[in-house]
Enzyme design. Structure first.
Site, short mmCIF file in Angstrom:
data_model
loop_
_atom_site.label_atom_id
_atom_site.label_comp_id
_atom_site.label_asym_id
_atom_site.label_seq_id
_atom_site.Cartn_x
_atom_site.Cartn_y
_atom_site.Cartn_z
CD GLU A 1 46.05 -8.73 -61.82
OE1 GLU A 1 45.57 -8.14 -62.67
OE2 GLU A 1 45.48 -8.49 -60.48
CG HIS B 1 38.42 -14.84 -53.94
ND1 HIS B 1 37.28 -14.61 -54.29
CD2 HIS B 1 39.03 -13.85 -53.65
CE1 HIS B 1 37.28 -12.98 -54.50
NE2 HIS B 1 38.45 -12.79 -54.05
#
Lengths: 356, 451
Positions: free
Chosen positions: A91, A161
């Site tokens: 990322e 999540h």
């Protein structure tokens, strides 16, 4: 009761065909519109973005085949691998690379697979993207950068999540944070974010990717940033929220109506810079505020709204500012129904505030 | 009866295809050989041939179904044994995995953590500035050599005086590039104006080479009205769009993945230019180093990653920073071509960067350069390096291994420079530096001359 099917999964009835949520000021030309879901709306926005700007790029993990949520379907086939491509699993690299691309005048649309994984990029976002223009005295900028990430509860996401990390980013001068509530909003807001001359973090409510279906104009249109929208008129209390939470809040408003409480519901849409004027005007009308978000209550963005409202409207307030938010725990799996700011919690808070 | 097996990997399919022709059918046949070469079966056409024809008619891609036939046979079992043994080393003894073929071995060997010898360091001039015999290097014209040398002197003097200005309280902070003048100037000299620089913070010489004036440097350090950065950052955080020098930021290594993005943009625009991004030895420990190099390699982006290995990251020496043979060996981990160079040898740096630039631009690939050098100065004005290293070590590097003197010797030995020019240059630069700190017009300051 919260609308859930027998699996305990939420059903997004609230957003489908609800007139209350469609009272948006239509600065959109009337043309043909199709009923599509959120990920399709996002997909359309990305198609438009790449079609209208030859220097737009879409990249991130797994975006090439269409992405884990299908948001990038068809882009690689249509625009080629040089403009739509997978990146290594990193990322900080995705965002850093995006900053570099944007610094050269390109529209860099970076995808972070889940907002839960955005933290390795936090340094690049806070220390680099947000300060790129300012520190250079406007010699350089990375305004063409847009970072998209799915956020929020999905019924079975657990710690990693389901997160709503918007508050971390709202504390950073130099970037914008935008969260759409529905497919039609998502397409217009995403196009505005991509074309905005500032780096933007765009959180997409993943719960709504398939569940929310709405008429979305097929053409290219943009919705303004930093403009909140009153999506339900009322006179007794102002409710402020964003993203997926709005549909829950709307259900609470409908129930409260049965008890004779008239609720005004505001979709903030842009969290920073946020539209204080619209919220303040509403609070001056109702004298009561309730803020609701999935993120844990302590230090959540609701705290900023609350403090701002108290500053401007202290003497007008009839009751303390209420916040109905996630609990101060990591996002649990089996306890999600207890963690979440449910319709009933909101309803209780509405009544408590009105009866203060 | 055939067993129908669905496999979704072409690589496994290829492997099995080969296996069919040896292990299961009873004869080892190279699939590429023509039919009829060997067979234990009847009918003119071998089963092997039939299978090969059949296999060749299949569309071989990753998602293809394929089939193979298994034969019960003692011969097959023997073949299977030989398949598992490693006494032959032909290319049948190789495995396909995602990522390509690897040959296999039954000897369990760990790759050593380091080579027997360290990667050698490319140099052109010896310690005295004499050309090493039979050395390979990029020739530099008199004009270029004199310009390079002058800029190195400029940098040295600017550093000395600005450092003192901080000590006197005129500016709030400063850091020098003492000992790294060759890296600064020679690397810049090997590039074109279109190449984009993403510095760490110890590379002001690159800006100096490109024409940033002493006044512009001073303005940024003061954060005054003339500062391009509009007074927003600490001193030495220079940035100049017109010189293609991106504004310096304090966080370490953040520029590396950005460099990959910028280079990718150059590639998309078909520009004959590259990005040069600088980093210190300490910075290579940051996650962004890994991110930057990996992205540049995968995107095939024209970036030169220039690592100034000066032995120290504030007080942390390289032994506490990594256990690899410096930085150069890390290039291979990313599939990046790398070189180690003597950072105190201006000609070596110039040559290496020239070559790297050509590869980066013409082959559209990243390159890693590790320049060995020594940080003669303290980390910054907030540091006293005698607290963690020996003074005589510093003095040694400052005098005996001085890159400026070394290059001067070479330039002078070519008859391109004289002691008189040296004196004149140093005095004139000193004057200009002092003036830049005052910000007044030179005409009022004749009493500042040293002669």
């Amino acid at each position: 009761m919260a609308l859930r099917n027998i699996m305990g999964k939420r059903v997004g009835i609230g957003l489908m065909g609800s007139r209350a949520l469609s009272t948006a000021t239509c600065d959109v030309e009337s043309g043909s519109a199709k009923s599509i879901n959120l990920y399709s709306a996002i997909n359309q926005a990305l198609h438009v973005a790449l079609e209208t700007d030859p220097r737009a790029f879409v990249f991130g993990e797994d975006v090439s085949f269409g992405g884990v949520f299908r948001c990038t379907t068809g882009l690689a086939d249509r625009f080629g691998k040089a403009r739509v491509f997978n990146t290594p699993l990193c990322e900080q690299g995705i965002v850093g690379f995006g900053i570099g691309l944007a610094a050269m005048g390109n529209r860099a649309i970076a995808e972070i697979q889940f907002a839960d994984y955005i933290y390795p990029a936090f340094d690049q976002i806070v220390n680099e993207a947000a300060k790129f223009r300012y520190r250079s005295g406007n010699q350089f900028n990375c305004g063409g950068l847009t970072i998209r990430a799915p956020y929020g509860a999905v019924g079975h996401g657990g710690h990693y999540h389901s997160q709503s990390p918007e508050a971390f980013f709202c504390h950073v001068p130099g970037i914008k944070v935008v969260i759409p509530r529905s497919p039609r909003q998502a397409k217009g807001l995403l196009l505005s974010c991509i074309r905005d001359p500032n780096p933007v973090v765009f959180f997409e409510p993943k719960w709504l990717y398939r569940l929310a279906v709405e008429e979305v104009p097929e053409h290219d249109y943009m919705l303004p940033l930093s403009e909140a929208e009153v999506i339900r008129q009322g006179s007794d209390i102002t409710l402020v929220g964003w993203g997926a939470q709005l549909s829950i809040m709307e259900q609470a408003c409908i129930e409260a109506e049965k008890d004779g409480i008239s609720c005004e519901l505001i979709d903030l849409k842009t969290l920073i810079p946020w539209d204080k004027e619209t919220v303040e005007a509403s609070v001056r009308k109702t004298g009561r505020v309730l803020i609701s978000h999935e993120a844990p209550v302590t230090g959540g963005f609701g705290a900023e709204i609350s403090a701002s409202i108290v500053e401007c409207c202290f003497l007008r307030l009839e009751a303390p500012v209420a916040r109905v938010c996630g609990l101060d725990t990591p996002f649990p799996l089996v306890f999600e129904p207890f963690y979440m700011p449910t319709k009933n919690k909101i309803l209780d808070a509405i009544k408590a505030t009105v009866n203060y | 009866m055939a067993n129908w097996v669905r496999i979704s990997s072409r690589s496994i399919g290829n492997h099995i295809r080969k296996r069919m022709n040896q292990g299961f059918i009873g004869s080892a046949v190279d699939i590429n050989k023509s039919s009829g070469s060997s067979s234990a079966l009847h009918g003119g056409r071998t089963v092997c041939d039939r299978n090969r024809r059949y296999l060749n008619s299949l569309p071989w891609n990753r998602a293809t179904l394929f089939w193979f036939q298994r034969f019960k046979s003692t011969v097959a079992e023997k073949q299977q044994d030989s398949f598992l043994s490693s006494d032959t080393d032909d290319d049948q003894l190789s495995l396909d995995f995602p990522g390509g073929k690897v040959s296999y071995t039954s000897d369990m060997n760990f790759i050593s953590e380091s080579s027997q010898t360290r990667v050698p360091c490319y140099r052109v001039l010896d310690d005295d500035g004499e050309l090493i015999k039979d050395t390979d290097f990029q020739q530099v014209s008199k004009e270029a050599a004199v310009k390079m040398y002058s800029k190195m002197v400029n940098l040295q003097i600017m550093d000395t005086i600005f450092y003192e200005a901080q000590r006197q309280g005129r500016i709030s902070f400063y850091l020098t590039s003492a000992g790294e003048e060759a890296i600064n100037i020679a690397s810049a000299a090997a590039l074109t104006e279109q190449d984009i620089i993403l510095p760490q913070y110890r590379e002001p010489g690159v800006l100096l080479w490109r024409g940033f004036t002493l006044q512009e440097f001073a303005d940024q350090c003061f954060g005054n009205k003339a500062d391009y950065g509009k007074g927003r950052q600490m001193p030495i955080h220079y940035g100049s769009k017109k010189h293609n020098f991106f504004t310096i930021s304090s966080p370490i290594a953040t520029q590396l993945p950005q460099a990959a993005g910028i280079a990718y943009s150059l590639k998309m625009d078909n520009k004959k230019a590259c990005v040069v991004s600088y980093i210190g030895d300490g910075g290579t420990s940051e996650g962004d180093f890994h991110a930057g190099l990996n992205f540049a390699a995968v995107m095939e982006a024209p970036v030169i990653f220039f690592c100034r290995n000066n032995g120290w990251a504030i007080s942390t020496n390289v032994w506490e920073q990594f256990r690899s043979d410096g930085i150069v060996v890390k290039g291979r981990a990313y599939g990046i071509r790398s070189i180690r160079v003597d950072g105190n040898d201006a000609l070596a740096v110039y040559t290496a960067v020239s070559a790297a630039r050509e590869m980066a631009v013409n082959e559209q690939r990243p390159i890693l350069i590790e320049a060995l050098t020594y940080r003669v100065g303290h980390h910054s004005t907030s540091d006293d390096s005698t607290k963690y290293r020996q003074s005589d070590e510093i003095v040694y590097w400052k005098n005996a291994r001085n890159p400026v003197n070394r290059f001067r010797n070479w330039v002078q030995s070519n008859g391109w420079w004289s002691d008189q020019q040296e004196t004149q240059l140093r005095s004139s630069v000193r004057k200009q530096v002092i003036i830049s700190l005052i910000g007044l017009d030179i005409h009022n300051l004749h009493f500042f001359s040293d002669t």
